[in-house]
Design a protein around this motif. Structure first.
Motif, mmCIF file in Angstrom:
data_model
loop_
_atom_site.group_PDB
_atom_site.id
_atom_site.type_symbol
_atom_site.label_atom_id
_atom_site.label_comp_id
_atom_site.label_asym_id
_atom_site.label_seq_id
_atom_site.Cartn_x
_atom_site.Cartn_y
_atom_site.Cartn_z
ATOM 1 N N PRO A 10 0.806 -1.228 0.000
ATOM 2 C CA PRO A 10 0.000 0.000 0.000
ATOM 3 C C PRO A 10 0.837 1.275 0.000
ATOM 4 N N THR A 11 2.035 1.227 0.586
ATOM 5 C CA THR A 11 2.899 2.407 0.551
ATOM 6 C C THR A 11 3.342 2.698 -0.870
ATOM 7 N N HIS A 12 3.657 1.648 -1.616
ATOM 8 C CA HIS A 12 4.045 1.801 -3.019
ATOM 9 C C HIS A 12 2.882 2.383 -3.830
ATOM 10 N N VAL A 13 1.686 1.858 -3.605
ATOM 11 C CA VAL A 13 0.492 2.339 -4.305
ATOM 12 C C VAL A 13 0.252 3.819 -3.992
ATOM 13 N N ALA A 14 0.326 4.161 -2.706
ATOM 14 C CA ALA A 14 0.078 5.538 -2.289
ATOM 15 C C ALA A 14 1.084 6.500 -2.901
ATOM 16 N N GLY A 15 2.344 6.075 -2.966
ATOM 17 C CA GLY A 15 3.373 6.937 -3.541
ATOM 18 C C GLY A 15 3.124 7.235 -5.006
ATOM 19 N N THR A 16 2.639 6.259 -5.761
ATOM 20 C CA THR A 16 2.349 6.483 -7.179
ATOM 21 C C THR A 16 1.265 7.537 -7.341
ATOM 22 N N ILE A 17 0.302 7.539 -6.438
ATOM 23 C CA ILE A 17 -0.774 8.524 -6.537
ATOM 24 C C ILE A 17 -0.293 9.912 -6.146
ATOM 25 N N CYS A 18 0.379 10.043 -5.000
ATOM 26 C CA CYS A 18 0.553 11.403 -4.485
ATOM 27 C C CYS A 18 1.833 11.640 -3.697
ATOM 28 N N ALA A 19 2.901 10.846 -3.889
ATOM 29 C CA ALA A 19 4.166 11.175 -3.225
ATOM 30 C C ALA A 19 4.575 12.597 -3.611
ATOM 31 N N GLN A 20 4.998 13.363 -2.632
ATOM 32 C CA GLN A 20 5.222 14.791 -2.849
ATOM 33 C C GLN A 20 6.386 15.077 -3.788
ATOM 34 N N GLY A 21 7.352 14.196 -3.844
ATOM 35 C CA GLY A 21 8.458 14.401 -4.764
ATOM 36 C C GLY A 21 9.696 14.976 -4.121
ATOM 37 N N ILE A 22 9.840 14.788 -2.798
ATOM 38 C CA ILE A 22 11.095 15.176 -2.153
ATOM 39 C C ILE A 22 12.251 14.471 -2.847
ATOM 40 N N ASN A 23 12.036 13.204 -3.178
ATOM 41 C CA ASN A 23 12.909 12.503 -4.119
ATOM 42 C C ASN A 23 12.207 12.554 -5.472
ATOM 43 N N PRO A 24 12.711 13.324 -6.433
ATOM 44 C CA PRO A 24 11.992 13.526 -7.698
ATOM 45 C C PRO A 24 11.797 12.248 -8.500
ATOM 46 N N ASP A 25 12.563 11.214 -8.214
ATOM 47 C CA ASP A 25 12.398 9.955 -8.947
ATOM 48 C C ASP A 25 11.086 9.256 -8.622
ATOM 49 N N VAL A 26 10.498 9.599 -7.489
ATOM 50 C CA VAL A 26 9.266 8.923 -7.086
ATOM 51 C C VAL A 26 8.150 9.929 -6.795
ATOM 52 N N ARG A 27 8.141 11.037 -7.493
ATOM 53 C CA ARG A 27 7.039 11.983 -7.327
ATOM 54 C C ARG A 27 5.756 11.390 -7.880
ATOM 55 N N GLY A 28 4.683 11.453 -7.108
ATOM 56 C CA GLY A 28 3.405 10.916 -7.548
ATOM 57 C C GLY A 28 2.764 11.753 -8.633
ATOM 58 N N LEU A 29 1.776 11.191 -9.303
ATOM 59 C CA LEU A 29 1.104 11.928 -10.368
ATOM 60 C C LEU A 29 0.383 13.158 -9.831
ATOM 61 N N ALA A 30 -0.386 12.972 -8.769
ATOM 62 C CA ALA A 30 -1.090 14.096 -8.143
ATOM 63 C C ALA A 30 -0.337 14.467 -6.871
ATOM 64 N N PHE A 31 0.845 15.043 -7.026
ATOM 65 C CA PHE A 31 1.809 15.139 -5.931
ATOM 66 C C PHE A 31 1.443 16.151 -4.860
ATOM 67 N N ASN A 32 0.414 16.965 -5.094
ATOM 68 C CA ASN A 32 -0.053 17.872 -4.040
ATOM 69 C C ASN A 32 -1.351 17.400 -3.400
ATOM 70 N N ALA A 33 -1.780 16.186 -3.741
ATOM 71 C CA ALA A 33 -3.027 15.662 -3.193
ATOM 72 C C ALA A 33 -2.818 15.124 -1.787
ATOM 73 N N SER A 34 -3.914 15.031 -1.049
ATOM 74 C CA SER A 34 -3.916 14.373 0.256
ATOM 75 C C SER A 34 -4.516 12.987 0.109
ATOM 76 N N LEU A 35 -4.095 12.062 0.956
ATOM 77 C CA LEU A 35 -4.530 10.678 0.835
ATOM 78 C C LEU A 35 -5.095 10.178 2.153
ATOM 79 N N LEU A 36 -6.234 9.501 2.067
ATOM 80 C CA LEU A 36 -6.834 8.830 3.209
ATOM 81 C C LEU A 36 -6.813 7.340 2.933
ATOM 82 N N SER A 37 -6.160 6.564 3.809
ATOM 83 C CA SER A 37 -6.003 5.139 3.547
ATOM 84 C C SER A 37 -6.822 4.305 4.523
ATOM 85 N N HIS A 38 -7.321 3.175 4.011
ATOM 86 C CA HIS A 38 -8.039 2.192 4.815
ATOM 87 C C HIS A 38 -7.553 0.805 4.428
#
Length: 488
Positions: A10-38
């Motif tokens: 789930p961490t990998h999945v979440a990063g693809t959606i919205c990782a902020q991009g502190i490491n630019p290699d793994v910046r998410g597509l919607a990198f300014n979005a917030s995520l709620l996980s269940h």
């Protein structure tokens, strides 16, 4: 968030959606979005709760099902039915679901299904819902030139659903995806699977909704954003049109965004995006002009009510699960163009056809190569519409588009209506003997703008903007009547 038991998947999945991009290699597509996980233990109740609170999109990189039996493959089961109901009652909410990785299964029942059906009919559970986007996993495409550039992964599950619907819906990179991991705050790594493909599509949905809202001040219905993604997909596979491996093809977020940017422009338009309502026994028509070397593509998409039944143990039933069966047809000079349709499990590998109506899918697309001239779009429906109407989204793209006219013609008794004045400024007087008639008024795009009872045989139109309108009502004899008027 449910608990604090962080895990790699789930961490990998979440990063693809919205990782902020502190490491630019793994910046998410919607990198300014917030995520709620269940976690998935109470997912349907949580989906309903979040959708009711205005959630636009959710990602589901998991499968739940009793895979001890073959009947689950392709089945419109109770989970699929419940998700369709959640979506129908929350028309801006779009779940994105991974198609599954069963095509390289070496154990039963997956291995049995592979041997007997050559990899087809392997999507199960909520992946077979009508109102979601089901995502296949393909290799990375660095430069799309033609369909041969899109290579299917060895694991992504093929459709169709048991009733022959096109599943998966769309393809996205899901092989060797680099994203965040849970072992530390800076850990990254590669994973493969349809679980890695669906969050990419989820990120695209977020971006398209944000872009639309920035331009027009509101969000799209889920059917609009889903239809837009399928409408603008790049062709994939060995045959023209959709198939049960890649769905409608490779997602192209840029084409979707361009269609949003150019929608309904009064000059040099290249796209039409409209959110409409089709009433029971009504016919919606729109006349356009189109030209250019790119195909004219015209689509409708709608959020369909849950089917009255679900599968609970039958292997490959013939039940059709579409409730409100809308149909699109495009006509020019007496020639009719129909939407794509696949053949179901009787011939899952055969190419799609476009020689008649589609009675299973709630996304339909008509493609016309080298368009030139005037075309009439007609949207009708079979049977009676559940709820007496169905909201739908109309999407059209071409090199050059022009809108000539729009109308919603009533197919029943279209008797003459005695009304005045026309043009009108503040009210319409309708001379009908029946009392308490309910009047519906639609603007030129087909949008319902007034639903009101007659008061002293009048309907107030003072708040309408100037333009052309169509009104209809049903009298006490059951006759459907309609008339057009001009608001000054």
């Amino acid at each position: 968030m449910d608990g604090t038991n962080f895990q790699e998947h789930p961490t990998h999945v979440a990063g693809t959606i919205c990782a902020q991009g502190i490491n630019p290699d793994v910046r998410g597509l919607a990198f300014n979005a917030s995520l709620l996980s269940h976690d998935w233990t109470n997912d349907l109740a949580e989906m309903l709760d979040q959708a009711s609170s205005g959630l636009l999109v959710s990602n589901h990189s998991y499968g739940i099902g009793q895979l001890s039996s073959l009947w689950f493959y392709g089945a419109y089961d109770s989970r699929a039915r419940q998700i369709d109901n959640i979506c129908f009652n929350n028309p801006y909410y779009l779940p994105v679901v991974s198609a599954g990785n069963d095509r390289n299964s070496t154990t039963a029942p997956g291995s049995i299904q592979i041997n007997s059906k050559e990899g087809y009919d392997m999507i199960f559970g909520h992946g077979n819902a009508k109102n979601i986007i089901t995502v296949a996993a393909v290799n990375q495409v660095l430069n799309y030139v033609n369909p041969s550039n899109v290579l299917m992964s060895p694991f992504s599950s093929y459709g169709p659903s048991d009733d022959g619907r096109i599943k998966p819906d769309i393809s996205m990179k899901g092989v060797n995806v680099l994203s965040t991991l849970s072992t530390s705050d800076t850990a990254i790594g590669y994973m493969s699977g349809t679980s890695m493909a669906s969050p990419g599509v989820t990120g695209v949905v977020v971006l398209l909704q944000q872009y639309y809202n920035q331009l027009y001040g509101n969000f799209m219905r889920s059917a609009t954003v889903k239809g837009l993604i399928l409408h603008t997909a790049d062709e994939a596979g060995t045959t023209i049109g959709p198939d049960y491996r890649f769905g409608w093809g490779l997602i192209n977020a840029q084409k979707s965004a361009i269609a949003i940017r150019d929608k309904n422009s009064s000059t040099n338009s290249k796209s039409v995006i409209e959110e409409l309502t089709l009433n029971n026994n009504a016919t919606y028509t729109k006349t356009i002009t189109a030209s250019g070397t790119s195909p004219l593509k015209i689509s409708i998409c709608w959020t369909d009510p849950q089917a009255p039944v679900s599968n609970n143990g039958d292997v490959d039933p013939t039940t059709k699960y579409l409730v409100n069966d809308l149909d699109i047809k495009v006509t020019q000079n007496g020639v009719d163009y129909y939407p794509w349709k696949l053949q179901g499990m009787s011939s899952p590998s055969l190419p799609a056809t476009n020689t008649g109506t589609n009675n299973v899918d709630n996304f339909e697309r008509v493609d016309i190569n080298n368009p030139s001239g005037t075309y009439t779009i007609t949207v009708t429906h079979k049977g009676n519409l559940f709820g007496n109407n169905q909201k739908f989204s109309l999407i059209a793209t071409s090199d050059n588009l022009g809108t000539l006219s729009t109308s919603e013609a009533i197919k029943a008794n279209d008797s003459k209506v005695d009304f005045y004045p026309n043009p009108a400024k503040n009210y319409i007087q309708i001379n009908e003997k029946d009392k308490d008639l309910l009047i519906n008024v639609y603007d030129a795009s087909g949008k319902l703008v007034i639903t009101s009872k007659l008061v002293d045989n009048r309907i107030d139109i003072s708040h309408l903007t100037k333009g052309n309108y169509i009104a209809n009502f049903i009298n006490k004899k059951g006759e459907i009547k309609s008339f057009k008027f001009i608001k000054e």
